[in-house]
Design a protein around this motif. Structure first.
Motif, PDB file in Angstrom:
ATOM      1  N   ASP A  42       0.804  -1.213   0.000  1.00 15.60           N
ATOM      2  CA  ASP A  42       0.000   0.000   0.000  1.00 15.60           C
ATOM      3  C   ASP A  42       0.845   1.275   0.000  1.00 15.60           C
ATOM      4  O   ASP A  42       0.327   2.365   0.169  1.00 15.60           O
ATOM      5  CB  ASP A  42      -0.946  -0.001   1.198  1.00 15.60           C
ATOM      6  CG  ASP A  42      -0.206  -0.087   2.521  1.00 15.60           C
ATOM      7  OD1 ASP A  42       0.963  -0.509   2.520  1.00 15.60           O
ATOM      8  OD2 ASP A  42      -0.804   0.271   3.552  1.00 15.60           O
ATOM      9  N   LEU A  43       2.131   1.145  -0.229  1.00 14.39           N
ATOM     10  CA  LEU A  43       3.063   2.270  -0.250  1.00 14.39           C
ATOM     11  C   LEU A  43       2.805   3.162  -1.470  1.00 14.39           C
ATOM     12  O   LEU A  43       2.604   2.661  -2.571  1.00 14.39           O
ATOM     13  CB  LEU A  43       4.493   1.737  -0.310  1.00 14.39           C
ATOM     14  CG  LEU A  43       5.619   2.735  -0.207  1.00 14.39           C
ATOM     15  CD1 LEU A  43       5.675   3.298   1.201  1.00 14.39           C
ATOM     16  CD2 LEU A  43       6.927   2.061  -0.547  1.00 14.39           C
ATOM     17  N   VAL A  44       2.792   4.482  -1.271  1.00  8.48           N
ATOM     18  CA  VAL A  44       2.612   5.437  -2.365  1.00  8.48           C
ATOM     19  C   VAL A  44       3.995   5.986  -2.730  1.00  8.48           C
ATOM     20  O   VAL A  44       4.612   6.695  -1.944  1.00  8.48           O
ATOM     21  CB  VAL A  44       1.669   6.591  -1.964  1.00  8.48           C
ATOM     22  CG1 VAL A  44       1.550   7.589  -3.091  1.00  8.48           C
ATOM     23  CG2 VAL A  44       0.319   6.055  -1.565  1.00  8.48           C
ATOM     24  N   ILE A  45       4.473   5.649  -3.924  1.00  2.18           N
ATOM     25  CA  ILE A  45       5.790   6.082  -4.387  1.00  2.18           C
ATOM     26  C   ILE A  45       5.616   7.329  -5.245  1.00  2.18           C
ATOM     27  O   ILE A  45       4.896   7.311  -6.239  1.00  2.18           O
ATOM     28  CB  ILE A  45       6.495   4.971  -5.175  1.00  2.18           C
ATOM     29  CG1 ILE A  45       6.689   3.739  -4.284  1.00  2.18           C
ATOM     30  CG2 ILE A  45       7.815   5.452  -5.725  1.00  2.18           C
ATOM     31  CD1 ILE A  45       7.224   2.528  -4.991  1.00  2.18           C
ATOM     32  N   HIS A  46       6.282   8.431  -4.852  1.00  3.02           N
ATOM     33  CA  HIS A  46       6.164   9.677  -5.597  1.00  3.02           C
ATOM     34  C   HIS A  46       7.214   9.801  -6.688  1.00  3.02           C
ATOM     35  O   HIS A  46       6.906  10.248  -7.790  1.00  3.02           O
ATOM     36  CB  HIS A  46       6.272  10.885  -4.651  1.00  3.02           C
ATOM     37  CG  HIS A  46       5.057  11.063  -3.816  1.00  3.02           C
ATOM     38  ND1 HIS A  46       3.885  11.561  -4.299  1.00  3.02           N
ATOM     39  CD2 HIS A  46       4.824  10.787  -2.516  1.00  3.02           C
ATOM     40  CE1 HIS A  46       2.981  11.583  -3.354  1.00  3.02           C
ATOM     41  NE2 HIS A  46       3.528  11.124  -2.252  1.00  3.02           N
ATOM     42  N   SER A  47       8.473   9.436  -6.405  1.00  3.44           N
ATOM     43  CA  SER A  47       9.512   9.552  -7.420  1.00  3.44           C
ATOM     44  C   SER A  47      10.635   8.558  -7.159  1.00  3.44           C
ATOM     45  O   SER A  47      10.889   8.156  -6.025  1.00  3.44           O
ATOM     46  CB  SER A  47      10.071  10.967  -7.478  1.00  3.44           C
ATOM     47  OG  SER A  47      10.783  11.247  -6.299  1.00  3.44           O
ATOM     48  N   VAL A  48      11.302   8.183  -8.248  1.00  2.00           N
ATOM     49  CA  VAL A  48      12.488   7.328  -8.193  1.00  2.00           C
ATOM     50  C   VAL A  48      13.481   7.920  -9.180  1.00  2.00           C
ATOM     51  O   VAL A  48      13.161   8.102 -10.356  1.00  2.00           O
ATOM     52  CB  VAL A  48      12.158   5.869  -8.606  1.00  2.00           C
ATOM     53  CG1 VAL A  48      13.417   5.032  -8.619  1.00  2.00           C
ATOM     54  CG2 VAL A  48      11.118   5.264  -7.700  1.00  2.00           C
ATOM     55  N   HIS A  49      14.686   8.271  -8.701  1.00  2.84           N
ATOM     56  CA  HIS A  49      15.698   8.784  -9.614  1.00  2.84           C
ATOM     57  C   HIS A  49      17.078   8.310  -9.189  1.00  2.84           C
ATOM     58  O   HIS A  49      17.321   8.004  -8.031  1.00  2.84           O
ATOM     59  CB  HIS A  49      15.642  10.308  -9.736  1.00  2.84           C
ATOM     60  CG  HIS A  49      15.731  11.026  -8.429  1.00  2.84           C
ATOM     61  ND1 HIS A  49      16.921  11.398  -7.854  1.00  2.84           N
ATOM     62  CD2 HIS A  49      14.776  11.443  -7.586  1.00  2.84           C
ATOM     63  CE1 HIS A  49      16.687  12.000  -6.706  1.00  2.84           C
ATOM     64  NE2 HIS A  49      15.398  12.045  -6.513  1.00  2.84           N
ATOM     65  N   LYS A  50      17.981   8.250 -10.166  1.00  2.00           N
ATOM     66  CA  LYS A  50      19.328   7.750  -9.936  1.00  2.00           C
ATOM     67  C   LYS A  50      20.111   8.754  -9.100  1.00  2.00           C
ATOM     68  O   LYS A  50      20.026   9.956  -9.322  1.00  2.00           O
ATOM     69  CB  LYS A  50      20.035   7.525 -11.267  1.00  2.00           C
ATOM     70  CG  LYS A  50      21.276   6.667 -11.136  1.00  2.00           C
ATOM     71  CD  LYS A  50      22.038   6.524 -12.422  1.00  2.00           C
ATOM     72  CE  LYS A  50      21.212   6.009 -13.558  1.00  2.00           C
ATOM     73  NZ  LYS A  50      22.027   5.736 -14.748  1.00  2.00           N
ATOM     74  N   LYS A  51      20.865   8.254  -8.159  1.00  2.00           N
ATOM     75  CA  LYS A  51      21.652   9.123  -7.293  1.00  2.00           C
ATOM     76  C   LYS A  51      22.941   9.510  -7.960  1.00  2.00           C
ATOM     77  O   LYS A  51      23.538   8.823  -8.684  1.00  2.00           O
ATOM     78  CB  LYS A  51      21.946   8.418  -5.973  1.00  2.00           C
ATOM     79  CG  LYS A  51      22.683   9.275  -5.010  1.00  2.00           C
ATOM     80  CD  LYS A  51      22.841   8.586  -3.705  1.00  2.00           C
ATOM     81  CE  LYS A  51      23.664   9.491  -2.800  1.00  2.00           C
ATOM     82  NZ  LYS A  51      24.009   8.849  -1.584  1.00  2.00           N
TER      83      LYS A  51
END
Length: 51
Positions: A42-51
């Motif tokens: 049920d986790l809401v993921i807003h963004s994923v980006h490379k570090k």
């Protein structure tokens, strides 16, 4: 760690607030899968980006 692993910053909404953390994964899709396994479906993921 697996071969080809990079670090991704994942921003999620959990417990009424936004949190960011690092996830070692091969791709952004893999980072999302790892996050959901670790913190729940049920986790809401807003963004994923490379570090």
């Amino acid at each position: 760690m697996r071969c080809g692993t990079k670090c991704f910053m994942v921003t999620v909404e959990k417990d009424g607030g936004k949190k960011s953390y690092e996830v070692p994964a091969r791709s952004s899709i893999d980072a999302r899968k790892i996050s959901r396994r670790r913190y729940g479906e049920d986790l809401v993921i807003h963004s994923v980006h490379k570090k």
